[in-house]
Design an enzyme around this catalytic site. Structure first.
Site, PDB file in Angstrom:
ATOM      1  N   VAL A 163      22.313  32.201  33.395  1.00 50.04           N
ATOM      2  CA  VAL A 163      20.881  32.047  33.129  1.00 50.04           C
ATOM      3  C   VAL A 163      20.782  32.227  31.615  1.00 50.04           C
ATOM      4  CG1 VAL A 163      18.563  32.930  33.554  1.00 50.04           C
ATOM      5  CG2 VAL A 163      20.239  32.875  35.423  1.00 50.04           C
ATOM      6  N   PRO A 164      20.667  31.115  30.884  1.00 51.61           N
ATOM      7  CA  PRO A 164      21.020  31.065  29.461  1.00 51.61           C
ATOM      8  C   PRO A 164      19.995  31.658  28.503  1.00 51.61           C
ATOM      9  CG  PRO A 164      20.205  28.941  30.175  1.00 51.61           C
ATOM     10  CD  PRO A 164      20.253  29.815  31.399  1.00 51.61           C
ATOM     11  N   CYS A 165      19.818  32.958  28.525  1.00 50.93           N
ATOM     12  CA  CYS A 165      18.882  33.611  27.607  1.00 50.93           C
ATOM     13  C   CYS A 165      19.313  33.468  26.156  1.00 50.93           C
ATOM     14  CB  CYS A 165      18.666  35.071  27.991  1.00 50.93           C
ATOM     15  SG  CYS A 165      20.165  36.037  28.123  1.00 50.93           S
ATOM     16  N   HIS A 166      20.575  33.109  25.918  1.00 51.02           N
ATOM     17  CA  HIS A 166      21.019  32.854  24.543  1.00 51.02           C
ATOM     18  C   HIS A 166      20.329  31.626  23.955  1.00 51.02           C
ATOM     19  CE1 HIS A 166      23.812  30.534  27.084  1.00 51.02           C
ATOM     20  NE2 HIS A 166      23.892  29.695  26.070  1.00 51.02           N
TER      21      HIS A 166
END
Length: 186
Positions: free
Chosen positions: A149-152
């Site tokens: 879950v690409p919070c970056h």
């Protein structure tokens, strides 16, 4: 997670540590799907993460690198770091999140593809909460499934990186891997 989870029967989670270009990642999965990805998974960080998972699950997670529940996460994350996987197709166990945090993370997972970024404010607007950039930032910081879950991919509106649970150097490296930022020279 709510306190009433203690009244539920204990659930099993299998875990392993995957060596990656951004350091060791803990992967934990239940029969529902991938439950946790944690950066810097060694020493005290690993012990703290496993302790928190045990409290959530009602039983100690089981180190089981070859568990079927971990096969697809291991394979897809290895593919991601090798530049082959651009979209994760994994069942996710969202039980470590609730409310707006889960809502914001689910929106992120489905609407910000590989190689792109969005701002905290933009994600807040898309979630129906204009002016909620700080709440989005808190949700990203509470993400139990980073990378997948690409919070970056969530950055500040002025082009700054913002925060990141894995550290800003890790965020830079993930964004460079996806072609958003230039790769570090050394």
């Amino acid at each position: 997670m709510t306190d009433d989870s203690r009244d539920l029967p204990a659930r099993r989670a299998d875990w392993t540590v995957l060596d990656t270009p951004v350091g060791p990642l803990l992967l934990a999965a239940t029969d529902r799907g991938l439950l946790q990805v944690a950066f810097h998974a060694q020493g005290a960080v690993l012990r703290r993460t496993l302790t928190r998972l045990a409290a959530h699950l009602g039983t100690d997670p089981v180190e089981a690198p070859e568990a079927p529940s971990l096969a697809a996460p291991r394979e897809q994350l290895a593919g991601y770091f090798a530049g082959r996987t651009r979209a994760f197709r994994l069942d996710l166990d969202w039980s470590l999140t609730e409310g707006f945090t889960q809502e914001a993370l689910r929106l992120l997972a489905t609407s910000v593809p590989y190689g792109t970024v969005t701002g905290y404010g933009e994600l807040a607007r898309r979630s129906g909460r204009p002016g909620g950039a700080q709440a989005v930032g808190m949700a990203m910081g509470a993400n139990p499934l980073p990378v997948v879950v690409p919070c970056h991919r969530v950055v500040e509106s002025d082009g700054g990186l913002g925060g990141f649970s894995g550290g800003l150097e890790t965020k830079r490296r993930l964004l460079a891997l996806e072609g958003v930022l230039p790769a570090p020279l050394f």
